[in-house]
Design an enzyme around this catalytic site. Sequence first.
Site, PDB file in Angstrom:
ATOM      1  N   ARG A 101     -68.353  -5.295  44.443  1.00  0.00           N
ATOM      2  CA  ARG A 101     -66.896  -5.165  44.470  1.00  0.00           C
ATOM      3  C   ARG A 101     -66.487  -4.860  45.900  1.00  0.00           C
ATOM      4  NH1 ARG A 101     -63.846  -0.432  41.278  1.00  0.00           N
ATOM      5  NH2 ARG A 101     -64.715   0.895  42.914  1.00  0.00           N
ATOM      6  N   CYS A 127     -66.344  -2.706  33.405  1.00  0.00           N
ATOM      7  CA  CYS A 127     -67.147  -1.777  34.198  1.00  0.00           C
ATOM      8  C   CYS A 127     -66.527  -0.384  34.268  1.00  0.00           C
ATOM      9  CB  CYS A 127     -67.379  -2.331  35.602  1.00  0.00           C
ATOM     10  SG  CYS A 127     -65.858  -2.689  36.482  1.00  0.00           S
ATOM     11  N   ARG A 134     -70.000  -0.278  43.715  1.00  0.00           N
ATOM     12  CA  ARG A 134     -68.783   0.277  44.330  1.00  0.00           C
ATOM     13  C   ARG A 134     -69.020   0.348  45.844  1.00  0.00           C
ATOM     14  NH1 ARG A 134     -68.403   3.570  39.305  1.00  0.00           N
ATOM     15  NH2 ARG A 134     -66.254   3.509  38.601  1.00  0.00           N
ATOM     16  N   GLU A 149     -57.439  -4.304  36.057  1.00  0.00           N
ATOM     17  CA  GLU A 149     -57.262  -2.860  35.898  1.00  0.00           C
ATOM     18  C   GLU A 149     -55.809  -2.446  36.089  1.00  0.00           C
ATOM     19  OE1 GLU A 149     -59.699  -0.804  38.792  1.00  0.00           O
ATOM     20  OE2 GLU A 149     -59.414  -2.344  40.302  1.00  0.00           O
ATOM     21  N   ARG A 202     -55.082   9.693  36.583  1.00  0.00           N
ATOM     22  CA  ARG A 202     -56.408   9.956  36.013  1.00  0.00           C
ATOM     23  C   ARG A 202     -57.018  11.260  36.497  1.00  0.00           C
ATOM     24  NH1 ARG A 202     -59.921   4.902  38.612  1.00  0.00           N
ATOM     25  NH2 ARG A 202     -61.760   6.162  38.786  1.00  0.00           N
ATOM     26  N   ASN A 230     -60.935   2.548  33.658  1.00  0.00           N
ATOM     27  CA  ASN A 230     -60.547   3.841  34.255  1.00  0.00           C
ATOM     28  C   ASN A 230     -59.138   3.766  34.829  1.00  0.00           C
ATOM     29  OD1 ASN A 230     -63.221   4.222  33.737  1.00  0.00           O
ATOM     30  ND2 ASN A 230     -63.882   4.242  35.868  1.00  0.00           N
ATOM     31  N   ASP A 231     -58.873   2.677  35.533  1.00  0.00           N
ATOM     32  CA  ASP A 231     -57.535   2.519  36.095  1.00  0.00           C
ATOM     33  C   ASP A 231     -56.566   1.914  35.087  1.00  0.00           C
ATOM     34  OD1 ASP A 231     -57.464   3.585  38.704  1.00  0.00           O
ATOM     35  OD2 ASP A 231     -58.813   2.002  39.355  1.00  0.00           O
ATOM     36  N   HIS A 242     -70.807  18.479  47.012  1.00  0.00           N
ATOM     37  CA  HIS A 242     -72.137  17.873  47.110  1.00  0.00           C
ATOM     38  C   HIS A 242     -73.125  18.480  46.130  1.00  0.00           C
ATOM     39  CE1 HIS A 242     -70.846  16.019  50.937  1.00  0.00           C
ATOM     40  NE2 HIS A 242     -71.624  15.069  50.449  1.00  0.00           N
TER      41      HIS A 242
END
Length: 584
Positions: free
Chosen positions: A329, A499, A293, A428, A462, A451-452, A186
Amino acid sequence: MKGLGVSPGIGIGKAFIIDKGPINIIKNYVNDAEKEIDRLKAALEMAKEQLNELYISTIDELGEKEAQIFKSHEMMLEDDTFISDVEDRINREGVNAEFALNETSNVYIKMFQSIEDEYLRERSEDIKDVMNRVIRILMCISSVDFSNMEENSIIVAKDLTPSDTAQLDRTKVAAMITEVGGKTSHAAIIARIMGIPTIVGLNNITDKIKDGDTVICDGKTGKVLINPNAKQLFHYNKKKNIEDDIKNELRNQVGLPSITKDGFKVSLSANIGVPNDVDMALENDAEGIGLFRSEFIFMNRDRQPTEDEQFEQYKEVLVKMGDKPVIIRTMDIGGDKNVPYIDIPKEMNPFLGYRAIRFCLGNVEVFRTQLRAILRASVYGNVKIMIPMISTMKELKDSKKILQQAKDELKSEGIKFKNDIEIGIMIEIPSAAIISDLLAKEVDFFSIGTNDLIQYTMAVDRMNSKLSYLYSQYHPALLRLIKGIIDNAHNAGIWVGMCGEAAGDPKLIPVFVGMGLDEFSMNSPSILRSRYIVRNLNKEDMQKIARNTLDMENAIEVEEYLSCLFADENENCLKTCKNGRRQE
Ligand code: PEP
Ligand code: MG
């Protein structure tokens, strides 16, 4: 020295060492256990009051999501099982409250530390944080004192708790360096939101740096320089000035259209996780939300949000964005994103497993509830729905069937929703990229999740830092796939966005413009820089450059080629954006 950069930016200043050191808790025997339990209860109450104050001030400064951590700390202090364990120990052993509390919390901390899940393991730090607060109250020790901190301080600590971080005066802190912590701790999350350059994972750093040392901290590369020489100072000061200049200069871009010199118009949108992130998106003149997200609203809580709770969050985003598009999404849990109350069986390869739409199609009630909430919110703005992790046509058709069921239910219940909502999918997974010509006939848009797509194309996890040399957004294999996806979308008459992180990469934006990408969705702070880049490009020239990258052999060659053409991202921007005009 190098650690893990978790919040980018350059910080230069004097070290402010926080050595909270371990609290020396002495075991005492007490005559009156009941009185000791009263003392414990009073300390718990005072800790709760402190946490509530922190909760309120953090809401004002950072927003509800970041403040939630203090609510969860407060809840730990209300855990009946834990409190009665401590009271039992006081009664049974006749020991002082601080000793009993420390012994009991150590048992819980060990339990959490042995959990494999990284997120849950890191929660042991929260237990330590909250218990130390109570112990300090019991022992009348004040917590970390930042009051004598001067401007441009570099905070150096073994560990920074969320409560420490939230108390910081951001006008005085140039950067933070800690020994412990991870990207999902956090403290790191709060640092990113506050825009404080931060590096974690530097072993024994509190022994290596002394109070008052001059320190340079590069939150992007993770590099730390202690008492740098004049040349290093000059270099990093220049880098920092360039960063600051660019930020100021780029404000000129607010309100300008995102259009190339030869008239190719793109949309520059923002990626968000929670409704509060919309403020930053609007501040940076986002033309829409390209990726909400939604799984983040399922996290940091102990039960699934109800349809009404979800509806409120989607509505909030839509209302704030007005008529600008918002792509929600549907939940993408699994992989590295675990939700404690949703039981996904342990898997050998979670990224290749029960994730995103695969989970939703196996848990239709959860999926339909989310779709109903989005549909109900649709009347408040310009919503589009996007399905993640589609790998087959069947998954897409099944998802659309469930969406239709949700619509039918609402219709029969007389609840209003927009009927003409655009439906899109993330591309993706390589299989989806390969059959994107077929998928394009079934949807209104694509959004490329690099990213994926990188991890699945290159067969590289990743999260695996050992293999990061393979995880590159410049690899020609990825660029060829992207070109194919864009062409297939356009041939079918639909628009296509991106994205994944690559969408905000200054070296790749020209390539994607050349390929004809319609929408770029990125972290809000990158939007104005990207607009500047787009406005100084010629699409026709970029088509040739994009074509050249496809014939290259490897990622290094592509990256070097683009670096030469577009220089270093900062230098290039400064050179060109002084006064908002290109300097030849
Ligand atoms: C992606 O995979 O590129 C993406 C945007 O989704 P996430 O990072 O949430 O997996
Ligand atoms: Mg993804």
